[in-house]
Design a protein around this motif. Structure first.
Motif, short mmCIF file in Angstrom:
data_model
loop_
_atom_site.label_atom_id
_atom_site.label_comp_id
_atom_site.label_asym_id
_atom_site.label_seq_id
_atom_site.Cartn_x
_atom_site.Cartn_y
_atom_site.Cartn_z
N THR A 1 0.82 -1.22 0.00
CA THR A 1 0.00 0.00 0.00
C THR A 1 0.85 1.27 0.00
O THR A 1 0.30 2.36 0.16
CB THR A 1 -0.94 0.02 1.22
N HIS A 2 2.15 1.13 -0.18
CA HIS A 2 3.05 2.28 -0.22
C HIS A 2 4.08 2.08 -1.34
O HIS A 2 4.32 0.95 -1.76
CB HIS A 2 3.80 2.45 1.11
N PRO A 3 4.69 3.17 -1.79
CA PRO A 3 5.84 3.00 -2.70
C PRO A 3 6.87 2.09 -2.04
O PRO A 3 7.08 2.14 -0.81
CB PRO A 3 6.36 4.43 -2.87
N TYR A 4 7.51 1.25 -2.84
CA TYR A 4 8.41 0.23 -2.29
C TYR A 4 9.44 0.81 -1.32
O TYR A 4 9.70 0.25 -0.25
CB TYR A 4 9.14 -0.51 -3.41
N ARG A 5 10.01 1.94 -1.66
CA ARG A 5 11.11 2.44 -0.83
C ARG A 5 10.64 2.97 0.52
O ARG A 5 11.43 3.24 1.40
CB ARG A 5 11.92 3.50 -1.56
N GLU A 6 9.31 3.10 0.69
CA GLU A 6 8.81 3.58 1.98
C GLU A 6 8.65 2.46 3.00
O GLU A 6 8.33 2.72 4.16
CB GLU A 6 7.48 4.31 1.78
N THR A 7 8.86 1.22 2.56
CA THR A 7 8.79 0.10 3.51
C THR A 7 10.19 -0.16 4.06
O THR A 7 11.11 -0.47 3.30
CB THR A 7 8.25 -1.17 2.83
N THR A 8 10.33 -0.01 5.37
CA THR A 8 11.64 -0.21 5.98
C THR A 8 11.97 -1.70 6.06
O THR A 8 11.08 -2.55 6.22
CB THR A 8 11.68 0.37 7.40
N VAL A 9 13.25 -2.00 5.93
CA VAL A 9 13.70 -3.37 6.02
C VAL A 9 15.07 -3.39 6.69
O VAL A 9 15.87 -2.47 6.49
CB VAL A 9 13.78 -4.03 4.61
N GLY A 10 15.29 -4.39 7.52
CA GLY A 10 16.56 -4.48 8.20
C GLY A 10 17.68 -4.93 7.27
O GLY A 10 17.43 -5.43 6.17
N ARG A 11 18.91 -4.77 7.74
CA ARG A 11 20.04 -5.32 6.98
C ARG A 11 20.09 -6.82 7.17
O ARG A 11 20.36 -7.57 6.23
CB ARG A 11 21.35 -4.67 7.44
N ASN A 12 19.82 -7.28 8.38
CA ASN A 12 19.77 -8.70 8.69
C ASN A 12 18.39 -9.01 9.29
O ASN A 12 18.10 -8.61 10.42
CB ASN A 12 20.87 -9.10 9.67
N VAL A 13 17.56 -9.68 8.51
CA VAL A 13 16.17 -9.92 8.89
C VAL A 13 15.97 -11.38 9.27
O VAL A 13 16.43 -12.29 8.56
CB VAL A 13 15.22 -9.55 7.73
N VAL A 14 15.27 -11.61 10.37
CA VAL A 14 14.86 -12.95 10.77
C VAL A 14 13.34 -13.03 10.68
O VAL A 14 12.64 -12.15 11.19
CB VAL A 14 15.33 -13.28 12.20
N VAL A 15 12.85 -14.07 9.99
CA VAL A 15 11.41 -14.33 9.92
C VAL A 15 11.14 -15.59 10.72
O VAL A 15 11.74 -16.64 10.47
CB VAL A 15 10.94 -14.51 8.47
N ILE A 16 10.25 -15.49 11.69
CA ILE A 16 9.94 -16.63 12.55
C ILE A 16 8.65 -17.28 12.06
O ILE A 16 7.59 -16.66 12.02
CB ILE A 16 9.81 -16.19 14.01
#
Length: 410
Positions: free
Chosen positions: A257-272
């Motif tokens: 629902t937002h421009p892609y670059r407006e979604t923050t993402v970590g450098r190292n992401v863990v998905v549980i």
């Protein structure tokens, strides 16, 4: 805390382009002519909406895209989105008889998309509302189950009003399907095609809060509940409220629902988690620009609930997997710094700066409607515990048949 991603707009657009691009006209004709047009086709049987697959493919082969789309959409009101996001590998294409000959199955999903895209792009109207019956039906939830039910009831001539709590219709098609499978604008165009039959839509309305349940049961001859599931379940471990911890559906919804670059993402992401939503989250984190995106799952590889092809997709995207690692707590001083997990060898901390929780959704508890009321019908994820778009559509269609019979025969 995660920071806005650093990829360029062009890189992000490429990363979220359709994972299965559409067929050209020539490619569609070539593929359609490979079909054996089986009698009692196993592909049709395998589809929860039982689309007559040989019939729609034969119409593509003869150049009749309108007729092909009508066959598809008559059976499945959400044939557009299912062509993009249905797990065909375990449904129609998985049942194709060519698999038994060690040949590639017919590309049913891409052929279905070829036909349904044509009518959507050309804005062709394939269906009309039926002769007015004077009966009124309320639909709670504007997702695939609710809108499939609504469409078929309108085709029978009943008045239909759909109540949706969110600002846009479409349910998970609009808000929760991975962006590289199904984009929100396509989902909304499909919904609009259904609404154009004369269905009234009330957005931003929560039944039970904004509209009393009793009023619906009084004012309408039937009520269909298709509200989906509730919020993502919480981990219930120390640190799960730290900044940088987000549930998967919130993460995916923001991305859609937002421009892609407006979604923050970590450098190292863990998905549980290790279901299909977890895969959607980890692959999209990687495509947003995470240097590392890793699934952490408390059980083994064989216990994953995601489809095998989804698992393979995540591996191709460079996502990591840590099995038999049970999260014990999320560590960090004011922000996420890692996830402490219990393993067969003891415990360790997996460094990360963002945690996405994807361990399933709970039931909706806020909607207090007696499901055993004679006017009430239920379908979709809130009834089946969480399945695919095609299952929701099938249940909506089936509910419409039951409601029509009840309204017609008393």
């Amino acid at each position: 805390m995660p920071a806005p991603n650093a990829l360029t707009d062009d890189q992000l657009a490429a990363n979220f382009a359709d994972i299965a691009p559409p067929l050209t006209n020539d490619a569609a004709l070539l593929e359609a002519n490979q079909c054996l047009y089986c009698h009692d086709a196993p592909c049709t049987i395998a589809c929860p909406t039982h689309i007559d697959v040989p019939a729609f493919i034969k119409k593509i082969a003869s150049g009749n895209l309108r007729g092909s789309a009508r066959v598809i959409l008559d059976a499945n009101p959400f044939g557009h989105s299912c062509a993009r996001a249905c797990p065909v590998e375990v449904l129609c294409e998985g049942a194709c008889v060519l698999n038994d000959r060690d040949e590639a199955p017919i590309k049913i999903a891409l052929l279905q998309r070829h036909a349904t895209d044509y009518v959507l792009d050309e804005k062709l109207k394939l269906f009309q509302p039926g002769k007015p019956t004077g009966k009124r039906v309320a639909i709670i939830g504007a997702g695939p189950a609710g809108l499939s039910c609504a469409r078929d009831l309108r085709r029978q001539g009943h008045e239909v009003t759909v109540f949706e709590a969110k600002p846009q219709p479409g349910g998970l098609n609009t808000y929760g399907i991975a962006e590289y499978k199904l984009k929100a604008d396509v989902a909304l165009a499909e919904v609009q095609d259904i609404l154009d039959l004369g269905i009234e839509l009330k957005l931003g309305v929560t039944v039970g809060r904004d509209v009393p349940v009793e009023k619906l049961l009084t004012d309408y001859h039937a009520v269909f509940i298709g509200v989906g599931l509730g919020r993502t379940k919480t981990l219930g471990i120390p640190g799960d409220d730290l900044p940088g911890v987000v549930d998967a559906l919130t993460f995916i919804e923001h991305l859609k629902t937002h421009p892609y670059r407006e979604t923050t993402v970590g450098r190292n992401v863990v998905v549980i988690g290790a279901g299909n939503t977890a895969i959607d989250a980890v692959t999209q984190a990687k495509r947003l620009g995470a240097a590392a995106a890793t699934i952490v799952y408390r059980r083994g590889e064989a216990d994953m609930s995601c489809y095998h092809y989804e698992y393979e997709l995540a591996k191709r995207d460079g996502c990591g997997f840590r099995f038999n690692a049970a999260p014990q707590r999320i560590v960090g001083n004011g922000a996420v710094a890692g996830v402490e997990v219990k393993t067969a060898a003891g415990s360790e901390t997996i460094a990360c700066d963002m945690v996405i929780v994807a361990i399933g959704q709970g039931e909706r508890e806020e909607l207090k409607i007696p499901k055993d009321h004679p006017k009430v019908f239920v379908g979709g994820d809130c009834a089946n515990g969480g399945a695919e778009i095609v299952n929701a559509a099938a249940e909506g269609v089936q509910a419409a048949k039951q409601i029509h019979e009840r309204l017609t025969n008393g």
